[in-house]
Design a protein around this motif. Structure first.
Motif, PDB file in Angstrom:
ATOM      1  N   HIS A  91       0.938  -1.208   0.089  1.00  0.00           N
ATOM      2  CA  HIS A  91      -0.051   0.115  -0.020  1.00  0.00           C
ATOM      3  C   HIS A  91       0.700   1.051   0.198  1.00  0.00           C
ATOM      4  O   HIS A  91       0.632   2.136  -0.868  1.00  0.00           O
ATOM      5  CB  HIS A  91      -1.063  -0.083   1.165  1.00  0.00           C
ATOM      6  CG  HIS A  91      -1.582   1.369   1.555  1.00  0.00           C
ATOM      7  ND1 HIS A  91      -2.691   1.545   0.743  1.00  0.00           N
ATOM      8  CD2 HIS A  91      -1.640   2.387   2.215  1.00  0.00           C
ATOM      9  CE1 HIS A  91      -3.331   2.700   1.081  1.00  0.00           C
ATOM     10  NE2 HIS A  91      -2.534   3.186   2.032  1.00  0.00           N
ATOM     11  N   ASP A  92       1.897   1.240   0.681  1.00  0.00           N
ATOM     12  CA  ASP A  92       2.651   2.486   0.738  1.00  0.00           C
ATOM     13  C   ASP A  92       3.417   2.566  -0.268  1.00  0.00           C
ATOM     14  O   ASP A  92       3.425   3.834  -0.750  1.00  0.00           O
ATOM     15  CB  ASP A  92       3.836   2.302   2.005  1.00  0.00           C
ATOM     16  CG  ASP A  92       3.121   2.393   3.514  1.00  0.00           C
ATOM     17  OD1 ASP A  92       2.028   2.791   3.450  1.00  0.00           O
ATOM     18  OD2 ASP A  92       3.957   1.920   4.344  1.00  0.00           O
ATOM     19  N   ILE A  93       4.220   1.654  -0.970  1.00  0.00           N
ATOM     20  CA  ILE A  93       4.702   1.705  -2.227  1.00  0.00           C
ATOM     21  C   ILE A  93       3.740   2.210  -3.210  1.00  0.00           C
ATOM     22  O   ILE A  93       3.971   3.087  -4.156  1.00  0.00           O
ATOM     23  CB  ILE A  93       5.351   0.536  -2.694  1.00  0.00           C
ATOM     24  CG1 ILE A  93       6.374   0.181  -1.670  1.00  0.00           C
ATOM     25  CG2 ILE A  93       5.915   0.785  -4.195  1.00  0.00           C
ATOM     26  CD1 ILE A  93       6.870  -1.219  -1.765  1.00  0.00           C
ATOM     27  N   ALA A  94       2.513   1.795  -3.436  1.00  0.00           N
ATOM     28  CA  ALA A  94       1.508   2.003  -4.459  1.00  0.00           C
ATOM     29  C   ALA A  94       1.180   3.503  -4.198  1.00  0.00           C
ATOM     30  O   ALA A  94       0.991   4.543  -5.243  1.00  0.00           O
ATOM     31  CB  ALA A  94       0.132   1.152  -4.372  1.00  0.00           C
ATOM     32  N   GLU A  95       1.122   4.007  -3.133  1.00  0.00           N
ATOM     33  CA  GLU A  95       0.822   5.542  -2.659  1.00  0.00           C
ATOM     34  C   GLU A  95       1.883   6.270  -3.269  1.00  0.00           C
ATOM     35  O   GLU A  95       1.595   7.670  -3.581  1.00  0.00           O
ATOM     36  CB  GLU A  95       0.568   5.730  -1.142  1.00  0.00           C
ATOM     37  CG  GLU A  95      -0.629   5.077  -0.516  1.00  0.00           C
ATOM     38  CD  GLU A  95      -2.017   5.899  -1.037  1.00  0.00           C
ATOM     39  OE1 GLU A  95      -2.072   6.974  -0.931  1.00  0.00           O
ATOM     40  OE2 GLU A  95      -2.903   5.205  -1.530  1.00  0.00           O
ATOM     41  N   GLU A  96       3.235   5.822  -3.080  1.00  0.00           N
ATOM     42  CA  GLU A  96       4.170   6.696  -3.472  1.00  0.00           C
ATOM     43  C   GLU A  96       4.264   6.884  -5.099  1.00  0.00           C
ATOM     44  O   GLU A  96       5.265   7.502  -5.300  1.00  0.00           O
ATOM     45  CB  GLU A  96       5.556   6.127  -2.793  1.00  0.00           C
ATOM     46  CG  GLU A  96       5.672   5.887  -1.417  1.00  0.00           C
ATOM     47  CD  GLU A  96       6.737   5.294  -0.831  1.00  0.00           C
ATOM     48  OE1 GLU A  96       7.694   4.630  -1.517  1.00  0.00           O
ATOM     49  OE2 GLU A  96       6.689   4.886   0.321  1.00  0.00           O
TER      50      GLU A  96
END
Length: 111
Positions: A59-64
């Motif tokens: 999720h964090d990578i997708a948000e970045e």
């Protein structure tokens, strides 16, 4: 088989890893894909805490990222993890002393 969902999630993560991320993100994605495959191949039930950390990292990578293709693939991987978790009868809660009615199990060993 339900564990195939974890392999599919790893495939999605690897597809993103080979596409175009920065080196540090690429290494992180490769590690997450390896962890998913490792969990899928365990004799015991996959470690729920590990799967939770993986889906949060995805999720964090997708948000970045600004790349919709990358974001969508990572979201697909997260959905596959969630779908796998739904196949588990107790989702690991019995091992933590919780019964199906969400009440603490007095007989659980909380050492």
């Amino acid at each position: 088989m339900a564990r195939d969902l974890l392999h599919q999630a790893a495939d999605n993560v690897e597809a993103v890893e080979t596409e175009r991320p920065a080196k540090d993100t690429s290494n992180r994605l490769a590690s997450l894909a390896d962890q998913l495959r490792s969990q899928a191949q365990r004799d015991a039930t996959p470690a729920l805490g590990v799967l939770d950390r993986i889906q949060h990292a995805l999720h964090d990578i997708a948000e970045e990222t600004d790349d919709d293709t990358v974001s969508n693939r990572l979201e697909d991987a997260r959905e596959q993890i969630f779908t796998f978790l739904e196949t588990l009868e107790d989702r690991g809660m019995k091992q933590h002393g919780w019964s199906e009615n969400k009440e603490p199990n007095a007989s659980a060993n909380h050492e």
